[in-house]
Design an enzyme around this catalytic site. Structure first.
Site, PDB file in Angstrom:
ATOM      1  N   ASP A  57      21.878  55.578  91.320  1.00 41.23           N
ATOM      2  CA  ASP A  57      21.782  55.232  89.898  1.00 41.23           C
ATOM      3  C   ASP A  57      22.336  56.408  89.089  1.00 41.23           C
ATOM      4  OD1 ASP A  57      21.022  54.778  87.291  1.00 41.23           O
ATOM      5  OD2 ASP A  57      18.952  54.244  87.762  1.00 41.23           O
ATOM      6  N   GLY A 103      29.001  65.543  82.671  1.00 42.53           N
ATOM      7  CA  GLY A 103      28.610  66.836  83.245  1.00 42.53           C
ATOM      8  C   GLY A 103      29.335  67.085  84.559  1.00 42.53           C
ATOM      9  N   TYR A 146      23.444  46.890  74.266  1.00 41.68           N
ATOM     10  CA  TYR A 146      24.742  47.089  74.936  1.00 41.68           C
ATOM     11  C   TYR A 146      25.735  47.722  73.968  1.00 41.68           C
ATOM     12  CZ  TYR A 146      28.978  45.688  77.561  1.00 41.68           C
ATOM     13  OH  TYR A 146      30.183  45.663  78.238  1.00 41.68           O
ATOM     14  N   LYS A 150      27.246  51.608  74.334  1.00 40.38           N
ATOM     15  CA  LYS A 150      28.676  51.908  74.485  1.00 40.38           C
ATOM     16  C   LYS A 150      29.175  52.753  73.318  1.00 40.38           C
ATOM     17  CE  LYS A 150      29.709  49.609  78.330  1.00 40.38           C
ATOM     18  NZ  LYS A 150      30.282  50.222  79.533  1.00 40.38           N
TER      19      LYS A 150
END
Ligand code: NAD
Ligand code: UDP
Length: 312
Positions: A57, A103, A146, A150
């Site tokens: 995940d 990252g 959603y 985004k």
């Protein structure tokens, strides 16, 4: 030859991307938690030296050993039925997932491509939608999870570019369809084709006058790779700019599948955008890309795929 991390690589679009990257000689590390994807989409790649699958995940800390040249972040549930089923996972992968992969891009000095969406335009007041349009989103409605995830992901991507000098790309994907969509994912193309194949009525939401512009998967992936390989950062719309009402789409599906189905009208979901069509000026001028596959051809190929997996 590059080493590319693809989040969401076991999904519909991600698995096609893995195929194309491998075919051109790249190594692919597919990172997917299978929340909406399936190993069925990538099992043909198992055993290929260029392909690694990691079940993970990306909303949790992500680490990939070895060099990484590019990261393509497609991991996110994308179907409107998931907006009410798993809204918190959607927000987490758009927020934490994007942050974690940025990252990783910073650590590896890798290029980062974000799969964004036409949903950042919400229920658009400008038509067709150019990249310069800021959108019309209801932040607290059911689709907001959603859309805002985004929009946050785009903001985070640009912040990493400005603060850390990461090379980034943002693609705003418009409705894309084709083989490896889940037959039960609730999107209009999969619903209509599965209903037509079983001679059930096609469920038209509202009066069917709302529009979408449907892009075949091969065109979509070719556009994303042009963005990845080129110098243009985006955001850039990738989709098809031929617009259809849902009633027109239903007629095409019924014709192509030679079905006895009729249509039935059911209530329109809240905040369903009334019209959607990409302005493709940027894609055609900056990427020399344009869609090539028309709706009938694409629906025919997709219907053949569904007929195969469903045993019709
Ligand atoms: P999909 O559901 O088939 O694929 C998404 C993949 O991401 C799945 O394999 C899922 O298991 C994986 N995933 C989800 N959350 C994850 C997490 N936290 N960690 C790891 N993996 C995770 O959907 P798709 O249509 O292939 O969409 C792919 C991407 O393209 C998404 O980011 C979506 O928002 C974007 N997009 C798609 C469309 C479209 O029309 N298909 C339109 C706009 C944007
Ligand atoms: N839709 C429909 N019947 C269905 C599923 C969807 O008429 O069985 C409509 C939906 O209301 C929307 C359009 O089709 O206007 C596209 O829906 P989809 O879920 O495919 O994607 P969206 O563009 O809304 O994210």
């Amino acid at each position: 030859m590059a080493r590319v991390v693809v989040s969401g690589g076991a999904g519909f679009l991600g698995s096609h991307l893995c195929d194309k990257l491998i075919a051109r000689g790249d190594d692919v590390v597919c990172v997917d938690n299978l929340i909406t994807g399936s190993t069925d989409n990538i099992e043909h790649l198992f055993g290929n030296q260029q392909f690694t699958f990691v079940r993970h995940d990306v909303s949790q800390h992500v680490w990939v050993p070895g060099p990484v040249d590019q990261i393509m972040h497609l991991g996110s549930p994308a179907s409107p039925i998931d907006f009410t089923r798993i809204p918190i996972q959607i927000l987490k992968v758009g927020g934490n997932g994007t942050h974690n992969l940025l990252g990783l891009a910073r650590q590896k000095r890798a290029e980062f491509l974000l799969a964004s969406t036409s949903e950042v335009y919400g229920d658009p007041l400008v038509h067709p939608q150019p990249e310069s349009y800021w959108g019309n989103v209801n932040p607290i409605g059911p689709r907001g999870v959603y859309d805002e995830a985004k929009r946050f992901a785009e903001a985070m991507t640009m912040a990493y570019h400005r603060v850390h000098g990461i090379e980034v790309r943002i693609v705003r994907i418009f409705n894309t369809y084709g083989p490896r969509m889940r037959p039960d994912d609730g999107r209009v193309v999969s619903n209509f084709i599965t209903q037509a194949l079983s001679n059930q009525p096609l469920t038209v939401y509202g009066d069917g006058s709302q529009t979408r512009s449907f892009c075949y998967v091969d065109d979509q992936i070719r556009g994303q790779l042009a963005l990845l390989d080129g110098d243009h950062m985006g955001p850039i719309n990738i989709g098809n700019d031929v617009e259809f009402t849902m009633l027109e789409l239903a007629a095409v599906v019924i014709e192509v599948t030679n079905s006895n189905s009729d249509v039935t009208f059911v209530p329109l979901p809240q905040d369903d955008p009334a019209r959607r069509k990409p302005d493709l000026t940027e894609a055609t001028t900056k990427l020399s890309w344009k869609p090539e596959i028309d709706l009938k051809t694409g629906i025919t190929r997709t219907a053949e795929y569904f007929a195969g997996i469903l045993g019709y």
